[in-house]
Design a protein around this motif. Structure first.
Motif, PDB file in Angstrom:
ATOM      1  N   ARG A 103       0.806  -1.219   0.000  1.00  0.00           N
ATOM      2  CA  ARG A 103       0.000   0.000   0.000  1.00  0.00           C
ATOM      3  C   ARG A 103       0.840   1.269   0.000  1.00  0.00           C
ATOM      4  N   LEU A 104       2.140   1.118   0.240  1.00  0.00           N
ATOM      5  CA  LEU A 104       3.020   2.271   0.149  1.00  0.00           C
ATOM      6  C   LEU A 104       3.492   2.427  -1.290  1.00  0.00           C
ATOM      7  N   SER A 105       3.950   3.624  -1.618  1.00  0.00           N
ATOM      8  CA  SER A 105       4.458   3.837  -2.969  1.00  0.00           C
ATOM      9  C   SER A 105       5.798   3.133  -3.135  1.00  0.00           C
ATOM     10  N   VAL A 106       6.215   3.004  -4.384  1.00  0.00           N
ATOM     11  CA  VAL A 106       7.518   2.424  -4.691  1.00  0.00           C
ATOM     12  C   VAL A 106       8.617   3.212  -3.975  1.00  0.00           C
ATOM     13  N   LEU A 107       8.541   4.542  -4.049  1.00  0.00           N
ATOM     14  CA  LEU A 107       9.535   5.384  -3.397  1.00  0.00           C
ATOM     15  C   LEU A 107       9.526   5.200  -1.888  1.00  0.00           C
ATOM     16  N   GLU A 108       8.359   5.147  -1.285  1.00  0.00           N
ATOM     17  CA  GLU A 108       8.271   5.034   0.169  1.00  0.00           C
ATOM     18  C   GLU A 108       8.865   3.727   0.675  1.00  0.00           C
ATOM     19  N   ASN A 109       8.723   2.652  -0.099  1.00  0.00           N
ATOM     20  CA  ASN A 109       9.325   1.378   0.285  1.00  0.00           C
ATOM     21  C   ASN A 109      10.840   1.499   0.413  1.00  0.00           C
ATOM     22  N   VAL A 110      11.451   2.127  -0.572  1.00  0.00           N
ATOM     23  CA  VAL A 110      12.919   2.260  -0.554  1.00  0.00           C
ATOM     24  C   VAL A 110      13.337   3.324   0.448  1.00  0.00           C
ATOM     25  N   ARG A 111      12.526   4.361   0.582  1.00  0.00           N
ATOM     26  CA  ARG A 111      12.863   5.462   1.483  1.00  0.00           C
ATOM     27  C   ARG A 111      12.924   5.001   2.940  1.00  0.00           C
ATOM     28  N   LEU A 112      12.071   4.070   3.322  1.00  0.00           N
ATOM     29  CA  LEU A 112      12.115   3.536   4.690  1.00  0.00           C
ATOM     30  C   LEU A 112      13.463   2.882   4.972  1.00  0.00           C
ATOM     31  N   ALA A 113      13.941   2.075   4.014  1.00  0.00           N
ATOM     32  CA  ALA A 113      15.253   1.434   4.175  1.00  0.00           C
ATOM     33  C   ALA A 113      16.353   2.485   4.216  1.00  0.00           C
ATOM     34  N   ALA A 114      16.232   3.517   3.379  1.00  0.00           N
ATOM     35  CA  ALA A 114      17.240   4.575   3.343  1.00  0.00           C
ATOM     36  C   ALA A 114      17.270   5.346   4.657  1.00  0.00           C
ATOM     37  N   GLY A 146      15.997   0.840 -12.514  1.00  0.00           N
ATOM     38  CA  GLY A 146      15.094   1.228 -13.589  1.00  0.00           C
ATOM     39  C   GLY A 146      13.652   1.437 -13.175  1.00  0.00           C
ATOM     40  N   LEU A 147      13.429   1.831 -11.922  1.00  0.00           N
ATOM     41  CA  LEU A 147      12.055   2.035 -11.444  1.00  0.00           C
ATOM     42  C   LEU A 147      11.780   3.478 -11.041  1.00  0.00           C
ATOM     43  N   ASP A 148      12.701   4.390 -11.339  1.00  0.00           N
ATOM     44  CA  ASP A 148      12.490   5.774 -10.910  1.00  0.00           C
ATOM     45  C   ASP A 148      11.243   6.387 -11.541  1.00  0.00           C
ATOM     46  N   HIS A 149      10.875   5.933 -12.745  1.00  0.00           N
ATOM     47  CA  HIS A 149       9.690   6.482 -13.403  1.00  0.00           C
ATOM     48  C   HIS A 149       8.390   5.966 -12.767  1.00  0.00           C
ATOM     49  N   LYS A 150       8.497   4.991 -11.892  1.00  0.00           N
ATOM     50  CA  LYS A 150       7.318   4.441 -11.215  1.00  0.00           C
ATOM     51  C   LYS A 150       7.337   4.759  -9.723  1.00  0.00           C
ATOM     52  N   HIS A 151       8.105   5.773  -9.330  1.00  0.00           N
ATOM     53  CA  HIS A 151       8.295   6.042  -7.903  1.00  0.00           C
ATOM     54  C   HIS A 151       7.001   6.355  -7.173  1.00  0.00           C
ATOM     55  N   ALA A 152       6.009   6.938  -7.876  1.00  0.00           N
ATOM     56  CA  ALA A 152       4.756   7.323  -7.223  1.00  0.00           C
ATOM     57  C   ALA A 152       3.717   6.209  -7.235  1.00  0.00           C
ATOM     58  N   SER A 153       3.967   5.134  -7.955  1.00  0.00           N
ATOM     59  CA  SER A 153       2.994   4.033  -8.044  1.00  0.00           C
ATOM     60  C   SER A 153       2.923   3.265  -6.731  1.00  0.00           C
TER      61      SER A 153
END
Length: 261
Positions: A103-114, A146-153
């Motif tokens: 339910r989180l965005s693609v960016l939010e998933n990686v941002r939590l780890a960051a 290669g997922l930066d274009h889907k960061h908001a999905s």
């Protein structure tokens, strides 16, 4: 206040498994498993269904406690360590089924780890600003896969292959020095396999980490790894470079189901 900078990548960790055994309800699941994986290696684990590959990963990552034997990370005994303690020591893991937050965005998933990697909170309730270091680090890792274009999905809405790429982006954003990949190609469309292979190479090369992966796509694995461990009935029966593994009569017999346990 100074802006946090991304941590320097750790060198890969050495992983040693010594005389590992696991019995459940009288059944032997793992039997005297021994392997020494050099720091910075890229190693594949193969074997017939039920050979004990995922169980071995579960023991190494701390989800299952072994009956006998030890697991060492850089010569430190982590056999009794918790899953979070192993993660702090540099052990990362993916699973056969996706372990992202759908339910989180693609960016939010990686941002939590960051956030955690940069010394911040891993709480889902504390999202950083769009321009902070954690967000920049997350976007950088999404570009790598290669997922930066889907960061908001929403992560749950992207394809299965992209979910696997997202898991690798999460690992890239951590300080993992050794990574266990459990069937990263499982369920991935054929057109996405080459890109995922490139992502695994990037994970290995960019971070300099040790990678241990279970994979049923033998042709893909043999062209990717440095060495291969072969499991059969809960034991490792061979550990060598890919060509020698493919030419090994014992390995060939094991896949035909005629080798001794």
């Amino acid at each position: 206040m100074s802006t946090p900078v991304p941590p320097a990548p750790r060198r890969g960790s050495r992983l040693q498994v010594e005389s590992l055994g696991l019995q459940i309800g009288g059944a032997t699941i793992l039997k005297d498993v021994r392997i020494d994986i050099a720091a910075g290696s890229l190693v594949g684990v193969i074997g017939p269904n039920g050979a004990g590959k995922t169980t071995l990963f579960n023991v190494i990552s701390g989800l299952v406690k072994p009956t006998t034997g030890r697991v060492l990370l850089d010569d430190r005994d982590i056999t009794a360590a918790s899953v979070p303690a192993r993660a702090r020591a540099g052990l990362g893991r993916t699973f056969q089924t996706s372990s992202i937050f759908p339910r989180l965005s693609v960016l939010e998933n990686v941002r939590l780890a960051a956030q955690v990697s940069l010394g911040g909170s891993g709480s889902l309730l504390r999202f950083p600003r769009r321009t902070d270091a954690a967000t920049e680090l997350a976007l950088e890792k999404l570009r790598v896969v290669g997922l930066d274009h889907k960061h908001a999905s929403a992560a749950g809405d992207i394809s299965h292959g992209d979910k696997r790429k997202l898991e690798i982006a999460v690992l890239l954003a951590t300080e993992a020095s050794i990574v266990l990949l459990d069937e990263p190609m499982a369920g991935v469309a054929s057109g996405d396999v080459a890109g995922l292979v490139d992502n695994i190479r990037d994970l290995h090369r960019e971070k300099g980490c040790t990678v241990l992966m279970v994979e049923h796509h033998i042709d893909v694995l043999m062209g990717l790894v440095d060495r291969v461990a072969v499991m059969y009935f809960g034991s490792i029966i061979a550990y060598d470079v890919p060509q020698k593994i493919m030419d090994d009569p014992l390995v060939q017999s094991a896949y035909l189901g005629t080798a001794a346990a």
